[in-house]
Design a protein around this motif. Structure first.
Motif, PDB file in Angstrom:
ATOM      1  N   UNK A   1      19.174  -0.950   5.451  1.00 32.91           N
ATOM      2  CA  UNK A   1      17.884  -1.603   5.611  1.00 32.91           C
ATOM      3  C   UNK A   1      16.968  -0.703   6.435  1.00 32.91           C
ATOM      4  N   UNK A   2      15.723  -0.595   6.028  1.00 32.43           N
ATOM      5  CA  UNK A   2      14.735   0.209   6.743  1.00 32.43           C
ATOM      6  C   UNK A   2      13.888  -0.682   7.642  1.00 32.43           C
ATOM      7  N   UNK A   3      13.648  -0.206   8.848  1.00 28.97           N
ATOM      8  CA  UNK A   3      12.722  -0.864   9.771  1.00 28.97           C
ATOM      9  C   UNK A   3      11.612   0.128  10.058  1.00 28.97           C
ATOM     10  N   UNK A   4      10.389  -0.215   9.733  1.00 28.13           N
ATOM     11  CA  UNK A   4       9.250   0.673   9.932  1.00 28.13           C
ATOM     12  C   UNK A   4       8.647   0.437  11.324  1.00 28.13           C
ATOM     13  N   UNK A   5       8.401   1.495  12.047  1.00 34.18           N
ATOM     14  CA  UNK A   5       7.821   1.386  13.379  1.00 34.18           C
ATOM     15  C   UNK A   5       6.505   2.142  13.501  1.00 34.18           C
ATOM     16  N   UNK A   6       6.502   3.427  13.204  1.00 34.99           N
ATOM     17  CA  UNK A   6       5.311   4.267  13.309  1.00 34.99           C
ATOM     18  C   UNK A   6       4.647   4.135  14.678  1.00 34.99           C
ATOM     19  N   UNK A   7       5.457   4.265  15.740  1.00 35.48           N
ATOM     20  CA  UNK A   7       4.927   4.162  17.091  1.00 35.48           C
ATOM     21  C   UNK A   7       5.587   5.193  17.988  1.00 35.48           C
ATOM     22  N   UNK A   8       4.911   5.531  19.048  1.00 34.33           N
ATOM     23  CA  UNK A   8       5.419   6.463  20.032  1.00 34.33           C
ATOM     24  C   UNK A   8       6.584   5.825  20.772  1.00 34.33           C
ATOM     25  N   UNK A  23      19.924   5.991  11.477  1.00 38.08           N
ATOM     26  CA  UNK A  23      19.338   7.301  11.220  1.00 38.08           C
ATOM     27  C   UNK A  23      17.846   7.241  11.499  1.00 38.08           C
ATOM     28  N   UNK A  24      17.404   7.841  12.611  1.00 40.24           N
ATOM     29  CA  UNK A  24      15.975   7.820  12.908  1.00 40.24           C
ATOM     30  C   UNK A  24      15.224   8.861  12.079  1.00 40.24           C
ATOM     31  N   UNK A  25      14.055   8.504  11.610  1.00 45.91           N
ATOM     32  CA  UNK A  25      13.160   9.437  10.926  1.00 45.91           C
ATOM     33  C   UNK A  25      11.981   9.633  11.874  1.00 45.91           C
ATOM     34  N   UNK A  26      11.807  10.878  12.353  1.00 47.27           N
ATOM     35  CA  UNK A  26      10.811  11.153  13.386  1.00 47.27           C
ATOM     36  C   UNK A  26       9.874  12.272  12.966  1.00 47.27           C
ATOM     37  N   UNK A  27       8.783  12.396  13.698  1.00 49.27           N
ATOM     38  CA  UNK A  27       7.848  13.513  13.554  1.00 49.27           C
ATOM     39  C   UNK A  27       7.393  13.888  14.953  1.00 49.27           C
ATOM     40  N   UNK A  28       7.023  15.154  15.129  1.00 54.94           N
ATOM     41  CA  UNK A  28       6.457  15.605  16.390  1.00 54.94           C
ATOM     42  C   UNK A  28       4.944  15.650  16.221  1.00 54.94           C
ATOM     43  N   UNK A  29       4.246  14.999  17.130  1.00 53.40           N
ATOM     44  CA  UNK A  29       2.795  14.858  17.038  1.00 53.40           C
ATOM     45  C   UNK A  29       2.068  16.090  17.566  1.00 53.40           C
ATOM     46  N   UNK A  30       0.902  16.372  16.996  1.00 57.36           N
ATOM     47  CA  UNK A  30       0.043  17.384  17.592  1.00 57.36           C
ATOM     48  C   UNK A  30      -0.692  16.740  18.776  1.00 57.36           C
ATOM     49  N   UNK A  31      -1.424  17.527  19.541  1.00 53.64           N
ATOM     50  CA  UNK A  31      -2.064  17.013  20.762  1.00 53.64           C
ATOM     51  C   UNK A  31      -3.026  15.855  20.490  1.00 53.64           C
ATOM     52  N   UNK A  32      -3.822  15.964  19.439  1.00 59.59           N
ATOM     53  CA  UNK A  32      -4.781  14.915  19.109  1.00 59.59           C
ATOM     54  C   UNK A  32      -4.064  13.616  18.735  1.00 59.59           C
ATOM     55  N   UNK A  33      -3.044  13.727  17.909  1.00 59.57           N
ATOM     56  CA  UNK A  33      -2.252  12.561  17.508  1.00 59.57           C
ATOM     57  C   UNK A  33      -1.535  11.951  18.717  1.00 59.57           C
TER      58      UNK A  33
END
Length: 104
Positions: A1-8, A23-33
């Motif tokens: 099951x997927x849980x969507x967060x899209x938060x810091x 299994x976490x799916x992550x991204x590294x933000x740029x300074x503006x983001x």
């Protein structure tokens, strides 16, 4: 099951997810983001504190404020000094004063 967060989230959250078999799916933000998401995180933590009154949430607000200050090149100690100087000049909120009106 997927849980969507899209938060810091805090730095250790991906490792905690892995330890929990997720299994976490992550991204590294740029300074503006990052700045945008910090502001959103401050809103989120403030709303959670206002809803619950929990001191853990208050501590989360401090963590976000500390990170915002650091991101702007200000140490938490410098921020506290600014706060104290402002308190010396304008006072704190200890007297519970509600300014209803000013007549000139």
């Amino acid at each position: 099951m997927r849980k969507m967060y899209n938060k810091l989230v805090r730095d250790n959250i991906p490792e905690i997810c892995l330890k929990n078999g997720e299994t976490p799916v992550v991204a590294v933000l740029n300074e503006n983001e990052f700045e945008k998401m910090l502001n959103e995180k401050l809103r989120e933590e403030t709303a959670e504190f206002l809803e619950s009154g929990d001191t853990e949430e208050l501590a989360d607000i401090l963590e976000v404020v500390d990170t915002i200050a650091s991101n702007k090149g200000i140490s938490f100690e410098e921020l506290i000094e600014i706060k104290e100087n402002k308190a010396k000049k304008n006072g704190k909120f200890m007297k519970k004063i509600l300014l209803k009106e000013v007549i000139d």
